[in-house]
Scaffold this active site. Structure first.
Site, PDB file in Angstrom:
ATOM      1  N   GLU A   1     -30.620  27.489  12.792  1.00  0.00           N
ATOM      2  CA  GLU A   1     -31.779  27.307  11.848  1.00  0.00           C
ATOM      3  C   GLU A   1     -32.851  28.163  12.154  1.00  0.00           C
ATOM      4  O   GLU A   1     -33.949  27.983  13.364  1.00  0.00           O
ATOM      5  CB  GLU A   1     -32.610  26.057  12.270  1.00  0.00           C
ATOM      6  CG  GLU A   1     -31.561  24.825  11.666  1.00  0.00           C
ATOM      7  CD  GLU A   1     -32.426  23.718  11.170  1.00  0.00           C
ATOM      8  OE1 GLU A   1     -32.121  23.160   9.938  1.00  0.00           O
ATOM      9  OE2 GLU A   1     -33.210  23.158  11.982  1.00  0.00           O
TER      10      GLU A   1
ATOM     11  N   GLY B   1     -38.563  25.487   5.628  1.00  0.00           N
ATOM     12  CA  GLY B   1     -39.737  24.988   4.914  1.00  0.00           C
ATOM     13  C   GLY B   1     -40.524  26.191   4.481  1.00  0.00           C
ATOM     14  O   GLY B   1     -41.498  25.976   4.022  1.00  0.00           O
TER      15      GLY B   1
ATOM     16  N   SER C   1     -34.387  26.210   4.443  1.00  0.00           N
ATOM     17  CA  SER C   1     -34.445  26.352   2.893  1.00  0.00           C
ATOM     18  C   SER C   1     -33.161  26.507   2.258  1.00  0.00           C
ATOM     19  O   SER C   1     -33.112  27.003   1.141  1.00  0.00           O
ATOM     20  CB  SER C   1     -35.464  27.686   2.571  1.00  0.00           C
ATOM     21  OG  SER C   1     -36.469  27.432   3.283  1.00  0.00           O
TER      22      SER C   1
ATOM     23  N   HIS D   1     -34.416  20.146  17.584  1.00  0.00           N
ATOM     24  CA  HIS D   1     -35.184  20.946  16.341  1.00  0.00           C
ATOM     25  C   HIS D   1     -36.153  21.588  16.629  1.00  0.00           C
ATOM     26  O   HIS D   1     -37.134  21.310  17.577  1.00  0.00           O
ATOM     27  CB  HIS D   1     -35.306  19.694  15.374  1.00  0.00           C
ATOM     28  CG  HIS D   1     -35.823  20.282  13.855  1.00  0.00           C
ATOM     29  ND1 HIS D   1     -36.889  21.016  13.691  1.00  0.00           N
ATOM     30  CD2 HIS D   1     -34.985  20.415  12.809  1.00  0.00           C
ATOM     31  CE1 HIS D   1     -36.932  21.226  12.289  1.00  0.00           C
ATOM     32  NE2 HIS D   1     -35.800  21.071  11.935  1.00  0.00           N
TER      33      HIS D   1
ATOM     34  N   GLY E   1     -33.408  20.216   4.887  1.00  0.00           N
ATOM     35  CA  GLY E   1     -34.519  19.626   5.238  1.00  0.00           C
ATOM     36  C   GLY E   1     -35.030  19.203   3.877  1.00  0.00           C
ATOM     37  O   GLY E   1     -34.556  18.296   3.230  1.00  0.00           O
ATOM     38  N   GLY E   2     -36.180  19.883   3.267  1.00  0.00           N
ATOM     39  CA  GLY E   2     -36.947  19.338   2.163  1.00  0.00           C
ATOM     40  C   GLY E   2     -35.795  18.913   1.025  1.00  0.00           C
ATOM     41  O   GLY E   2     -36.042  18.062   0.300  1.00  0.00           O
TER      42      GLY E   2
ATOM     43  N   ASN F   1     -32.093  16.047   6.720  1.00  0.00           N
ATOM     44  CA  ASN F   1     -33.210  15.683   8.010  1.00  0.00           C
ATOM     45  C   ASN F   1     -34.363  15.385   7.011  1.00  0.00           C
ATOM     46  O   ASN F   1     -34.979  16.598   6.480  1.00  0.00           O
ATOM     47  CB  ASN F   1     -33.140  17.074   8.785  1.00  0.00           C
ATOM     48  CG  ASN F   1     -34.566  16.826   9.631  1.00  0.00           C
ATOM     49  OD1 ASN F   1     -35.046  15.804   9.875  1.00  0.00           O
ATOM     50  ND2 ASN F   1     -34.882  18.024  10.175  1.00  0.00           N
ATOM     51  N   TRP F   2     -34.764  14.180   6.954  1.00  0.00           N
ATOM     52  CA  TRP F   2     -35.904  13.926   6.371  1.00  0.00           C
ATOM     53  C   TRP F   2     -37.195  14.144   6.793  1.00  0.00           C
ATOM     54  O   TRP F   2     -38.052  14.169   6.254  1.00  0.00           O
ATOM     55  CB  TRP F   2     -35.834  12.206   5.887  1.00  0.00           C
ATOM     56  CG  TRP F   2     -35.190  11.957   4.315  1.00  0.00           C
ATOM     57  CD1 TRP F   2     -34.202  12.954   3.831  1.00  0.00           C
ATOM     58  CD2 TRP F   2     -35.146  10.862   3.610  1.00  0.00           C
ATOM     59  NE1 TRP F   2     -33.636  12.296   2.676  1.00  0.00           N
ATOM     60  CE2 TRP F   2     -34.239  11.022   2.669  1.00  0.00           C
ATOM     61  CE3 TRP F   2     -35.527   9.610   3.870  1.00  0.00           C
ATOM     62  CZ2 TRP F   2     -34.142  10.152   1.602  1.00  0.00           C
ATOM     63  CZ3 TRP F   2     -35.446   8.753   2.888  1.00  0.00           C
ATOM     64  CH2 TRP F   2     -34.725   8.790   1.802  1.00  0.00           C
ATOM     65  N   LYS F   3     -37.007  14.491   8.027  1.00  0.00           N
ATOM     66  CA  LYS F   3     -38.344  14.792   8.776  1.00  0.00           C
ATOM     67  C   LYS F   3     -39.145  13.323   8.677  1.00  0.00           C
ATOM     68  O   LYS F   3     -38.727  12.365   8.700  1.00  0.00           O
ATOM     69  CB  LYS F   3     -39.067  16.146   8.496  1.00  0.00           C
ATOM     70  CG  LYS F   3     -38.116  17.210   8.407  1.00  0.00           C
ATOM     71  CD  LYS F   3     -38.549  18.593   8.179  1.00  0.00           C
ATOM     72  CE  LYS F   3     -37.555  19.524   8.200  1.00  0.00           C
ATOM     73  NZ  LYS F   3     -38.078  20.976   8.428  1.00  0.00           N
TER      74      LYS F   3
ATOM     75  N   GLU G   1     -39.144  22.130  15.417  1.00  0.00           N
ATOM     76  CA  GLU G   1     -40.425  21.395  15.111  1.00  0.00           C
ATOM     77  C   GLU G   1     -40.599  20.523  16.378  1.00  0.00           C
ATOM     78  O   GLU G   1     -41.700  20.455  16.786  1.00  0.00           O
ATOM     79  CB  GLU G   1     -40.410  20.515  13.889  1.00  0.00           C
ATOM     80  CG  GLU G   1     -40.427  21.426  12.643  1.00  0.00           C
ATOM     81  CD  GLU G   1     -39.919  20.899  11.327  1.00  0.00           C
ATOM     82  OE1 GLU G   1     -39.592  19.717  11.281  1.00  0.00           O
ATOM     83  OE2 GLU G   1     -39.733  21.484  10.365  1.00  0.00           O
TER      84      GLU G   1
END
Ligand code: PGA
Length: 252
Positions: A169, A175, A214, A98, A235-236, A10-12, A100
């Site tokens: 999640e 993150g 993470s 998600h 993610g990251g 997930n590149w956000k 966010e």
């Protein structure tokens, strides 16, 4: 045959066309390292989906997903993107709910369920995100929170989960560098599977339940060793193609 693993990136709101090209080139050059038992999915931002679909043709086993979808089929919904549009540009998956989006776009369980159902209607595989905040975990509300998020979909009948995925999640792990321990994640994954099994035991067994929060190459193996963890939503770390590939290889 062993159950397939899934690693979704997930590149956000990160990346660029150049970054995407670099990522896909790396994956194409190393596609021999991608194990057939592991499905890899990348979810870049909307503007890159079309280009990504073309680039992905060179990479065996890399599939395309979006990060969000409208609950509506079409109409006057400025800024929203319909599931049929995602499907038209080559997406097979879409992340829904998600944390966010729940937090910054005020998406509630009802809206998340509507998006999930809209995605399915267009032939996409939705990845439903569930997870608790730090405060909820500290107040021992984790189980009731994630079950509540799952129930919002189960209210539509367990069949909605055919061709779908769930991602656990924990919000406190997203993150932050704080990963849930494999045991903490396993406990919630088991709970989600047992809850589904109350409705449909076969579906519960085959349901891919991914862990997110993470995940990195260094902690992936421990998580994937757990019996109810079928992969990861990353993610990251998914912004780095090397790291993404290492995580995918940790899943075997
Ligand atoms: P993270 O994000 O891997 O950067 O923690 C996971 C996610 O939000 O899907």
């Amino acid at each position: 045959m062993a159950k397939k693993r899934t690693i979704a990136g997930n590149w956000k709101m990160h990346g660029s066309k150049a970054h995407l090209k670099e990522f896909v080139t790396f994956m194409a050059n190393n596609s021999a390292l991608l194990h057939e038992q592991v499905d890899t999915i990348l979810c870049p931002p909307f503007p890159y989906l079309d280009a990504a679909a073309t680039l992905f043709k060179d990479v065996k086993g890399l599939k395309l997903g979006a990060q969000d979808v409208s609950a509506h089929q079409e109409g006057a919904f400025t800024g929203q993107v319909a599931a049929s549009m995602l499907s038209e540009v080559g997406c097979q998956y879409v992340i829904v709910g998600h944390s966010e989006r729940r937090q910054f776009n005020h998406e509630n369980d009802e809206l998340v369920a509507a998006k999930f159902i809209a995605a399915k209607a267009a032939g996409l595989t939705p990845i439903l995100c569930v997870g608790e905040t730090k405060e909820q975990r500290m107040s021992e509300l984790t189980n009731s929170v994630v079950i509540g998020q799952l129930q919002a979909l189960l209210a539509h009948g367990v069949a909605v989960f055919d061709n779908a995925m769930i991602a656990y999640e924990p919000i406190w792990a997203i993150g932050t560098g704080l990963t849930a321990t494999p045991e903490q994640a396993q406990a919630v994954h088991r709970l989600l599977r047992e809850t589904l099994a109350e409705y449909d035991a076969t579906l519960a067994k085959s349901m891919p339940i991914l862990y997110g929060g993470s995940v990195k190459a260094t902690n992936a193996k421990g998580l994937f060793a757990m019996p109810d963890i079928d992969g990861a939503l990353v993610g990251g770390a998914s912004l780095s193609a090397t790291e993404f590939l290492e995580i995918a290889n940790a899943a075997i």
